[in-house]
Design an enzyme around this catalytic site. Structure first.
Site: not given
Ligand code: BJW
Ligand code: ZN
Length: 247
Positions: A118, A100-101, A187, A214, A212
């Site tokens: 992403h 996702q990065n 997360s 945590e 992870n």
């Molecule tokens: C460690 C550590 C260490 C720390 N060692 N671990 C309601 C229900 C379901 C879905 C939706 C809903 N409402 C809206 C939606 C859809 C929406 C969504 O999911 N929203 C949610 C908020 C609910 N999703 C979308 O819109 C996506 N598109 C979509 O759904 O299209 C429709 C479709 C899909 C499939 C089929 C058909 C139709 C698009 C999502 C785009 C996300 N974009 C971002 C920005 C991208 C560019 C950028 O980088 O700026 O992507 S948002 C951001 O979050 C980024 C990341 O890739 C993404 C995930 O974050 P990640 O990587 O999990 O980071 P963190 O910070 O959240 O977590 C870090 C973790 O690491 C933690 O757990 C720590 O504990 C751990 N950690 N240090 C190991 N040292």
């Protein structure tokens, strides 16, 4: 579903989902939680197409700052990125890393089977012709599109909320045929990535593991969890897998 106490001794396709946590020990911040990227910015402003339409300059500055940080020579792949590249080199069956990065630390570590679902920070996309080009400069000022020659319409090649993630068909195909699914440093709050573990479980043949720092929002969906920093956990996990490969 087949459950295992240990992964040692298994073969078959592996799919690894990575999130921001895998790059934290390289010096890049995650999104959520203390010190996360969203603390200084409103996500509706910088991570939605509506936010970009409202204020492209603000969004470009957000990504310019992150691109400059990524290009700082101090930011390098860590032991977790390197271990996944080694896994791909040594494992007898296909290994696919779905990240996702938007950083390029997996490829710098040597991973080849990689999907940036992403998008990629070091690429820009034209709003007129949709052409994608390598991009290392700031986007905050007007640029000419390398593909169509238009100006002013370049945006970061990233997937915002409400947009369709990239290469989903290839991802789901791999998820449905894998023997092992590993989620690292994510997360589980953003879909569809947060739902991949369900797709794997529905196919009924893979072991699922979360690595992870945590417990996360989707820990309970995995058969096995290991807790700790990725740069320690992942090399240990890969060594364990490789010591049992082919047995
Ligand atoms: C460690 C550590 C260490 C720390 N060692 N671990 C309601 C229900 C379901 C879905 C939706 C809903 N409402 C809206 C939606 C859809 C929406 C969504 O999911 N929203 C949610 C908020 C609910 N999703 C979308 O819109 C996506 N598109 C979509 O759904 O299209 C429709 C479709 C899909 C499939 C089929 C058909 C139709 C698009 C999502 C785009 C996300 N974009 C971002 C920005 C991208 C560019 C950028 O980088 O700026 O992507 S948002 C951001 O979050 C980024 C990341 O890739 C993404 C995930 O974050 P990640 O990587 O999990 O980071 P963190 O910070 O959240 O977590 C870090 C973790 O690491 C933690 O757990 C720590 O504990 C751990 N950690 N240090 C190991 N040292
Ligand atoms: Zn163009």
């Amino acid at each position: 579903m087949r459950q295992r106490e240990s992964v040692v001794g298994i073969g078959g396709r592996i799919v690894v989902l990575t999130g921001a946590g895998i790059s934290v020990e390289s010096g890049l911040p995650s999104f959520r939680g203390a010190g996360g990227l969203w603390q200084g910015w409103r996500l509706e402003e910088v991570a939605t197409p509506e936010g970009f339409a409202r204020d492209p300059g603000l969004v470009q500055r957000f990504y310019d700052e992150r691109r400059r940080q990524l290009l700082d020579p101090a930011i390098q792949p860590n032991a977790a990125h390197r271990a996944l590249a080694e896994l791909e080199r040594c494992w007898p069956d296909p290994v696919l890393v779905v990240t996702q990065n938007i950083d390029d630390l997996h490829e710098r570590a040597g991973t080849q089977g990689l999907i940036h679902m992403h998008g990629e920070l070091l690429k820009a996309r034209c709003g007129s012709c949709a052409g994608v080009a390598s991009w290392r400069a700031d986007l905050a000022i007007d640029h000419r599109c390398p593909s169509c020659g238009g100006t002013c319409s370049l945006r970061p090649h990233v997937v915002w909320f409400g947009e369709l993630p990239l290469e989903l068909d290839a991802i789901y195909k791999a998820l449905e045929s894998c023997a092992l699914f590993v989620a690292i440093g994510t997360s589980g709050q953003v879909y569809p990535a947060a739902g991949f573990v369900e797709a794997v479980r529905a196919a009924g043949r893979a072991h699922t593991i979360e690595l992870n720092l945590e417990p996360s929002a989707f820990s309970a969906r995995f058969a096995e969890h290991r807790q700790g920093p990725a740069a320690e956990l992942v090399p240990r996990f890969v060594a364990e897998l490789l010591s049992g490969a082919g047995q």
